[in-house]
Scaffold this motif. Structure first.
Motif, mmCIF file in Angstrom:
data_model
loop_
_atom_site.group_PDB
_atom_site.id
_atom_site.type_symbol
_atom_site.label_atom_id
_atom_site.label_comp_id
_atom_site.label_asym_id
_atom_site.label_seq_id
_atom_site.Cartn_x
_atom_site.Cartn_y
_atom_site.Cartn_z
ATOM 1 N N PHE A 150 0.779 -1.319 0.002
ATOM 2 C CA PHE A 150 -0.057 0.081 -0.118
ATOM 3 C C PHE A 150 0.821 1.330 0.015
ATOM 4 N N ALA A 151 1.799 1.276 0.765
ATOM 5 C CA ALA A 151 2.846 2.304 0.912
ATOM 6 C C ALA A 151 3.288 2.843 -0.705
ATOM 7 N N ALA A 152 3.864 1.609 -1.241
ATOM 8 C CA ALA A 152 4.522 1.661 -2.593
ATOM 9 C C ALA A 152 3.484 2.315 -3.560
ATOM 10 N N ASP A 153 2.228 1.871 -3.389
ATOM 11 C CA ASP A 153 1.217 2.512 -4.425
ATOM 12 C C ASP A 153 0.706 3.970 -3.929
ATOM 13 N N THR A 154 0.613 4.361 -2.599
ATOM 14 C CA THR A 154 0.335 5.551 -2.448
ATOM 15 C C THR A 154 1.396 6.544 -2.264
ATOM 16 N N GLY A 155 2.551 6.156 -1.986
ATOM 17 C CA GLY A 155 3.747 6.987 -2.549
ATOM 18 C C GLY A 155 3.954 7.261 -3.567
ATOM 19 N N ALA A 156 3.814 6.437 -4.752
ATOM 20 C CA ALA A 156 3.898 6.640 -6.240
ATOM 21 C C ALA A 156 2.806 7.559 -6.613
ATOM 22 N N PHE A 157 1.517 7.473 -6.002
ATOM 23 C CA PHE A 157 0.690 8.469 -6.679
ATOM 24 C C PHE A 157 0.838 9.903 -6.095
ATOM 25 N N LEU A 158 1.148 10.068 -4.707
ATOM 26 C CA LEU A 158 1.300 11.206 -4.254
ATOM 27 C C LEU A 158 2.334 11.832 -4.914
ATOM 28 N N ALA A 159 3.547 11.253 -4.933
ATOM 29 C CA ALA A 159 4.853 11.663 -5.912
ATOM 30 C C ALA A 159 4.624 11.891 -7.189
ATOM 31 N N GLY A 160 3.985 10.993 -7.964
ATOM 32 C CA GLY A 160 3.657 11.236 -9.293
ATOM 33 C C GLY A 160 3.006 12.403 -9.611
ATOM 34 N N ARG A 161 1.692 12.393 -8.652
ATOM 35 C CA ARG A 161 0.997 13.806 -8.964
ATOM 36 C C ARG A 161 1.609 14.868 -8.630
ATOM 37 N N SER A 162 2.542 15.119 -7.536
ATOM 38 C CA SER A 162 3.301 16.394 -7.385
ATOM 39 C C SER A 162 4.369 16.612 -8.243
ATOM 40 N N PHE A 163 5.157 15.685 -8.496
ATOM 41 C CA PHE A 163 6.460 15.753 -8.953
ATOM 42 C C PHE A 163 6.629 15.080 -10.404
ATOM 43 N N GLY A 164 5.712 14.429 -10.865
ATOM 44 C CA GLY A 164 5.761 13.376 -11.907
ATOM 45 C C GLY A 164 6.293 14.096 -13.405
ATOM 46 N N ARG A 165 7.119 13.909 -13.763
ATOM 47 C CA ARG A 165 7.647 14.596 -15.261
ATOM 48 C C ARG A 165 8.154 13.315 -16.277
ATOM 49 N N ARG A 166 8.964 12.496 -15.595
ATOM 50 C CA ARG A 166 9.279 11.444 -16.589
ATOM 51 C C ARG A 166 8.499 10.149 -16.479
ATOM 52 N N LYS A 167 8.007 9.719 -17.723
ATOM 53 C CA LYS A 167 7.381 8.475 -17.875
ATOM 54 C C LYS A 167 8.053 7.228 -17.439
ATOM 55 N N LEU A 168 7.325 6.274 -16.771
ATOM 56 C CA LEU A 168 8.320 5.124 -16.235
ATOM 57 C C LEU A 168 8.255 4.102 -17.439
ATOM 58 N N ALA A 169 7.077 3.953 -17.704
ATOM 59 C CA ALA A 169 6.770 2.833 -19.012
ATOM 60 C C ALA A 169 5.633 3.173 -19.705
ATOM 61 N N PRO A 170 5.820 4.388 -20.493
ATOM 62 C CA PRO A 170 4.786 5.015 -21.289
ATOM 63 C C PRO A 170 3.727 4.186 -22.192
ATOM 64 N N ALA A 171 4.452 3.033 -22.881
ATOM 65 C CA ALA A 171 3.618 2.239 -23.556
ATOM 66 C C ALA A 171 2.758 1.389 -22.743
ATOM 67 N N ILE A 172 3.121 1.202 -21.690
ATOM 68 C CA ILE A 172 2.412 0.150 -20.881
ATOM 69 C C ILE A 172 1.202 0.740 -19.634
ATOM 70 N N SER A 173 1.882 1.875 -19.071
ATOM 71 C CA SER A 173 0.961 2.614 -17.900
ATOM 72 C C SER A 173 1.478 4.107 -18.212
ATOM 73 N N PRO A 174 0.862 5.074 -19.092
ATOM 74 C CA PRO A 174 1.117 6.103 -19.284
ATOM 75 C C PRO A 174 1.237 7.050 -17.866
ATOM 76 N N GLY A 175 0.372 6.800 -16.983
ATOM 77 C CA GLY A 175 0.267 7.556 -15.735
ATOM 78 C C GLY A 175 1.339 7.534 -14.942
ATOM 79 N N LYS A 176 2.128 6.401 -14.801
ATOM 80 C CA LYS A 176 3.284 6.118 -13.938
ATOM 81 C C LYS A 176 4.516 6.760 -14.421
ATOM 82 N N THR A 177 5.247 7.556 -13.286
ATOM 83 C CA THR A 177 6.344 8.195 -13.621
ATOM 84 C C THR A 177 7.447 7.879 -12.675
#
Length: 273
Positions: A150-177
């Protein structure tokens, strides 16, 4: 949609906490095994089996394997045999991410290997969760594993929403950074240094082993999420199912745990924590 997600979470989370904390390991396994059969049903959709009867047969087969695995006197040995190939899969599957979608479009995974993979991952995960629960202080340790994911998912959501710039795997999940992934792992580090110390009673070298293992498992949970998203894109589906209002299917909610639980148990065995 958001209200549905919140309501579903408010119903399921207390039920999960009560099950893990109060129920004996046999009951925990029974509930998780039922969930495993439902996950297998949804996995059969990723396999694109042509009929409901085949999908039901696949789910029933996974359920039967779980029952047999629980009652065999060689359950502990069987778990170790399953953990190694499951861990290898989660270590190697990122190699598929780089060439996606062209690689799996040119050479899709055949139905039989896909089915065997699903059986391996589901059975290894359910047995791993029961194994942790059966440890001394097992309920607390199992909750630690769940909240690590849960922490990995929550931390990724909060940090991605606030600081996300570089796509992690754009062809698979464009929202993840990349920034989101770093945030998720950072929150897991904080959880390991607080909740992990309490759950496992470690100090000194043991604390560093637990921290390293927890970060490794957190990274694996991200891989698990991406792997399921990859398979859904190959199959042309948005959600693995509709069992959980606002969340999609059960597989959509536990994809990270499919990676995290076997990796955690293998790490606990290797490190002796």
């Amino acid at each position: 949609m958001l209200i549905q997600r919140v309501v579903t979470a408010l119903v399921l989370l207390p039920a999960l906490l009560a099950l893990v904390w109060f129920a004996p390991t046999s009951a925990v396994f029974a509930v998780f095994a039922l969930a495993g059969a439902l996950i297998a049903w949804e996995w059969s959709g990723l396999m694109r089996l042509p009929s409901p009867a085949l999908r039901q047969g696949y789910a029933a087969a996974v359920g039967l394997i779980l029952v047999l695995a629980w009652f065999t006197p060689l359950r502990a040995q069987a778990l170790v045999w399953l953990l190694v190939p499951a861990a290898l899969w989660w270590l190697l599957v990122p190699l598929l991410f780089r060439g996606f979608p062209g690689n799996l479009q040119r050479r899709p995974i055949p139905t039989l290997p896909m089915g065997l993979l699903g059986m391996l991952l589901v059975v290894a995960t359910i047995l791993s969760l029961a194994w942790v629960h059966a440890l001394p202080g097992g309920p607390l340790k199992l909750l630690y594993v769940f909240f690590l994911v849960f922490a990995a998912d929550t931390g990724a959501f909060l940090a991605g929403r606030s600081f996300g710039r570089r796509k992690l795997a754009p062809a698979i999940s464009p929202g993840k950074t990349v920034e989101g992934a770093i945030g998720g792992i950072a929150l897991c580090a904080a959880w390991a240094l607080t909740g992990g110390v309490y759950a496992f009673g470690v100090a000194g070298t043991g604390l560093w082993w637990l921290l390293g293992l927890s970060l490794f498992v957190a990274a694996g949970s991200i891989v698990g999420d991406l792997a399921e998203s990859m398979f859904k894109r190959v199959s042309g589906i948005k959600d693995s199912g509709s069992l959980l209002p606002g969340h999609g299917g059960l597989l959509d909610r536990v994809d990270s745990i499919l990676a995290a639980a076997p990796l955690m148990v293998l790490g606990l065995i290797v490190t002796g924590l």
